[in-house]
Every structure is written in C-alpha cells, then in structure tokens.
Design a protein around this motif. Sequence first.
Motif, PDB file in Angstrom:
ATOM      1  N   LEU A 200     -10.625   0.761  -0.172  1.00 37.73           N
ATOM      2  CA  LEU A 200     -10.340  -0.458  -0.929  1.00 37.73           C
ATOM      3  C   LEU A 200     -11.115  -0.543  -2.235  1.00 37.73           C
ATOM      4  O   LEU A 200     -11.211  -1.623  -2.836  1.00 37.73           O
ATOM      5  N   ASN A 201     -11.643   0.604  -2.708  1.00 36.59           N
ATOM      6  CA  ASN A 201     -12.076   0.684  -4.100  1.00 36.59           C
ATOM      7  C   ASN A 201     -10.869   0.721  -5.032  1.00 36.59           C
ATOM      8  O   ASN A 201     -11.007   0.487  -6.231  1.00 36.59           O
ATOM      9  N   LEU A 202      -9.700   1.046  -4.492  1.00 37.08           N
ATOM     10  CA  LEU A 202      -8.500   1.181  -5.312  1.00 37.08           C
ATOM     11  C   LEU A 202      -8.042  -0.173  -5.853  1.00 37.08           C
ATOM     12  O   LEU A 202      -8.249  -1.213  -5.225  1.00 37.08           O
ATOM     13  N   PRO A 203      -7.377  -0.183  -7.008  1.00 36.87           N
ATOM     14  CA  PRO A 203      -6.846  -1.437  -7.552  1.00 36.87           C
ATOM     15  C   PRO A 203      -5.798  -2.063  -6.632  1.00 36.87           C
ATOM     16  O   PRO A 203      -5.138  -1.367  -5.849  1.00 36.87           O
ATOM     17  N   ARG A 204      -5.641  -3.358  -6.732  1.00 32.16           N
ATOM     18  CA  ARG A 204      -4.663  -4.093  -5.915  1.00 32.16           C
ATOM     19  C   ARG A 204      -3.258  -3.524  -6.093  1.00 32.16           C
ATOM     20  O   ARG A 204      -2.522  -3.352  -5.114  1.00 32.16           O
ATOM     21  N   GLU A 205      -2.862  -3.197  -7.325  1.00 33.99           N
ATOM     22  CA  GLU A 205      -1.513  -2.684  -7.579  1.00 33.99           C
ATOM     23  C   GLU A 205      -1.299  -1.336  -6.900  1.00 33.99           C
ATOM     24  O   GLU A 205      -0.192  -1.037  -6.430  1.00 33.99           O
ATOM     25  N   THR A 206      -2.339  -0.521  -6.841  1.00 33.03           N
ATOM     26  CA  THR A 206      -2.234   0.783  -6.180  1.00 33.03           C
ATOM     27  C   THR A 206      -2.052   0.609  -4.682  1.00 33.03           C
ATOM     28  O   THR A 206      -1.231   1.290  -4.052  1.00 33.03           O
ATOM     29  N   LEU A 207      -2.816  -0.297  -4.091  1.00 36.31           N
ATOM     30  CA  LEU A 207      -2.689  -0.551  -2.654  1.00 36.31           C
ATOM     31  C   LEU A 207      -1.302  -1.106  -2.324  1.00 36.31           C
ATOM     32  O   LEU A 207      -0.701  -0.731  -1.303  1.00 36.31           O
ATOM     33  N   ASP A 208      -0.773  -1.973  -3.177  1.00 39.46           N
ATOM     34  CA  ASP A 208       0.585  -2.486  -2.969  1.00 39.46           C
ATOM     35  C   ASP A 208       1.595  -1.341  -2.986  1.00 39.46           C
ATOM     36  O   ASP A 208       2.509  -1.287  -2.139  1.00 39.46           O
ATOM     37  N   ALA A 209       1.436  -0.432  -3.953  1.00 40.52           N
ATOM     38  CA  ALA A 209       2.375   0.694  -4.067  1.00 40.52           C
ATOM     39  C   ALA A 209       2.273   1.626  -2.871  1.00 40.52           C
ATOM     40  O   ALA A 209       3.289   2.145  -2.386  1.00 40.52           O
ATOM     41  N   LEU A 210       1.061   1.842  -2.352  1.00 36.94           N
ATOM     42  CA  LEU A 210       0.895   2.698  -1.177  1.00 36.94           C
ATOM     43  C   LEU A 210       1.557   2.090   0.053  1.00 36.94           C
ATOM     44  O   LEU A 210       2.153   2.806   0.872  1.00 36.94           O
ATOM     45  N   ARG A 211       1.465   0.766   0.202  1.00 34.94           N
ATOM     46  CA  ARG A 211       2.129   0.109   1.337  1.00 34.94           C
ATOM     47  C   ARG A 211       3.643   0.242   1.224  1.00 34.94           C
ATOM     48  O   ARG A 211       4.335   0.522   2.215  1.00 34.94           O
ATOM     49  N   ASP A 212       4.170   0.053   0.014  1.00 35.42           N
ATOM     50  CA  ASP A 212       5.613   0.212  -0.191  1.00 35.42           C
ATOM     51  C   ASP A 212       6.040   1.644   0.122  1.00 35.42           C
ATOM     52  O   ASP A 212       7.084   1.872   0.758  1.00 35.42           O
ATOM     53  N   GLU A 213       5.238   2.610  -0.330  1.00 30.94           N
ATOM     54  CA  GLU A 213       5.547   4.016  -0.106  1.00 30.94           C
ATOM     55  C   GLU A 213       5.541   4.351   1.379  1.00 30.94           C
ATOM     56  O   GLU A 213       6.413   5.075   1.872  1.00 30.94           O
ATOM     57  N   ALA A 214       4.576   3.818   2.107  1.00 20.80           N
ATOM     58  CA  ALA A 214       4.478   4.090   3.544  1.00 20.80           C
ATOM     59  C   ALA A 214       5.687   3.540   4.292  1.00 20.80           C
ATOM     60  O   ALA A 214       6.144   4.137   5.273  1.00 20.80           O
ATOM     61  N   ARG A 215       6.208   2.395   3.827  1.00 16.91           N
ATOM     62  CA  ARG A 215       7.379   1.825   4.497  1.00 16.91           C
ATOM     63  C   ARG A 215       8.629   2.668   4.263  1.00 16.91           C
ATOM     64  O   ARG A 215       9.532   2.695   5.101  1.00 16.91           O
TER      65      ARG A 215
END
Length: 366
Positions: A200-215
């Motif tokens: 969670l050092n990653l930016p909020r937008e990056t974490l959002d994109a990773l969740r979308d990608e995982a789905r």
Amino acid sequence: MPSPKEPTSKDQLLALVEANPFISQQELADQLGLSRSAVAGHLAQLTREGRILGRAYVLPQRQPIVCLGGTNLDRKLRGLGALQMGSSNPARQHESPGGVARNIAENLARLGLPVHLLTAVGRDAAGQALLAQLQSLGADCAGSLQAADAPTGSYTAVLDPQGDLLIALADMALTDRLDPAFLRQTAPQRAPARWVVADLNLPRETLDALRDEARLRDQRLMLVAVSEPKMARLGEDLRGVELLVLNRGELQALTGRKLGSESALRAAWRQLQHAGLKRLVMSDGARGLRFSEGDDFATMSPPALDPRSIREVTGAGDAMSAGIVAALHRDHEDLRAACALGLRLAALTLQSDATVSEALSPALLT
C-alpha cells in the motif's frame, strides 16, 4: 546402438516458448521453418496437454509471483540503553535492503520460487545495489523504474534495546511514480503471474487499476498494508482482492472500528466481506495472527521463541506475508497452512539482524 531421438518440431517449439513466453506465432513459424497454421496446431496440442497455459504460452512450473511496490535502504538504529527523548543516545547501526514489496520478493527468492519485482529506485549507488542484490538471488527485476532525478527511498527505524520499534521514518516518494501508466508499460511482466502481491505504498489510482485487472484476469491479488496512514489509499471497494494482510491498528484504521473485543473483530471482518474482500489475515504481535475462516475469524499462535534469541522486529511482517503467498501459490485454498508457514518465516526473521533472514531456503517448503 540406436541413435538419439531427434527433437520434433513440437519439442523445438516448446524450447523456444520456454526461452521467451511472449514470442509470437509468426516468430515461432519463422524460426522453425513452419507455416503459422502448423505452429497454431502445435500450440493448441501443447495447451491441451497442459505443457503450456493459455495465450501467453506460460509454462506451469514457471508462473511467477509478481511483487509490486516499494524498495528502499533500511537503516536500523538500536539503542544500547534506555532511550531519552531530546538527547543523543548511544546506538548500534545496521543497514540492509528493505521495502515491503522488495522484502517479500527476497523472501520468495530465497525459498526458490519464481518471483518478479516491479519497483522504483534511483539511478544512484543504493538503487543499483538493491536491484543487483535481488537479481543475484534469482529474482527478475526487468521493467522496474530507475529514476535519474530522485534518490532511492529510505526507511530509518529507531529500536529500543530489546529490538522493539519506537519510531520509523520512511521516504517512499519515489513509489508514487508507480502509477497506472507504469502498470500499462509493465503489463507483459504481470501477464504470466498466478499471484500479484502489491503493497500500500502504491498510489490509490494504481491500487484501483490492480483490483480492476484482477477481476478481469484469472489472477489472485494480495494486498499488504504498510502503515495506518496509508490505509486510506485502499478505498471502500475491495472487489478483486483475494487476500488482505495487515495488523490490528491498520484494520482499525481501515474499518473505523475500535477492535478491543472478539465481536468487534468479527464485525470488522464482516464489513470487509461486504465490501468484496475474499480473505483476511491480521497479524497480532506476540499473540500470533488472526485469519478469516468462512464467516469466523480464527486464531493461530506463533512458534515459541526464547526471548534472548530475538534480535529485532523489522521485516517479520513481510516474511509472514511472503510465507502466506508462497503456500497459497502451491495450494490456493489452504489459508490455515499458509498462515503456519508465514509465522515460521516471521520467527526466523525475528532472530536475524537482517530485514530478510539468510536462513530461508527451499527446504522450508517441503
């Protein structure tokens, strides 16, 4: 005496795919002197046989765990006596590679697992040494950002004489450059992964994109907390997150609940379930850890250690996270066994001055 069996076109094709899992069908056809339709037929047969997986032609035993997030230099100052605020205190210093994602990657590499780190460092001596050290252990760092205009991150921990953390100062600004544009550039490195581990050092937008990608993909996403202030980067929608690893304070910051009772812990877990989270692990210091087991929140005690053997705490949580994902990489479902391995790795790290214990080896997985 019979002559050795000549390799078939299919064997030659498999060797080329093993060397470059992202090779195109046309490149395979050109190198083998075959038609593209013949190459497609061989690939289809290899896929049916389970010798490669899907369109990326990834060999099943080579699926990496991709770690995404911070890398920095750890400086640990341990007081030699009772510490006095506002005054100079005698201390002993130890430096070692650090950063949550980097630490997890090193733990996994020492366990002999295929691992790929995507991180950000400066083009300074510290950054180059950190990447070289990890690559020497067999980890792949291709695609990591190397900035010419910023220094490699640092983490400075002040420890009491018993090795417990009093305060830590982290300069992780470079990790903010691991943005959605960086994700797009490194999509080929993440494509073959079975598990993606992000801190969670990653930016909020990056974490959002990773969740979308995982789905969208058949991948498991594990998120690892780094501090209470950075829990705000996670957001409220946890769909796409297979597993979240944090401590009690971070869980309290995420849910906005006081977690002084069993009923409060169970309510916090239900709250995250409703937000889309599939599984949860909460480290709980000397009490071990708690983990989700269906609708319940089970307890697991840590291995017994002689207090005199404990050096300090830095890196123990990252070792626990690495042990959990290492076990789940082999068996997606057995979270209890994964937590047991995580606690075992954490115990080894507690007995080491280094952030990642050099006692780790592939034998720990057998």
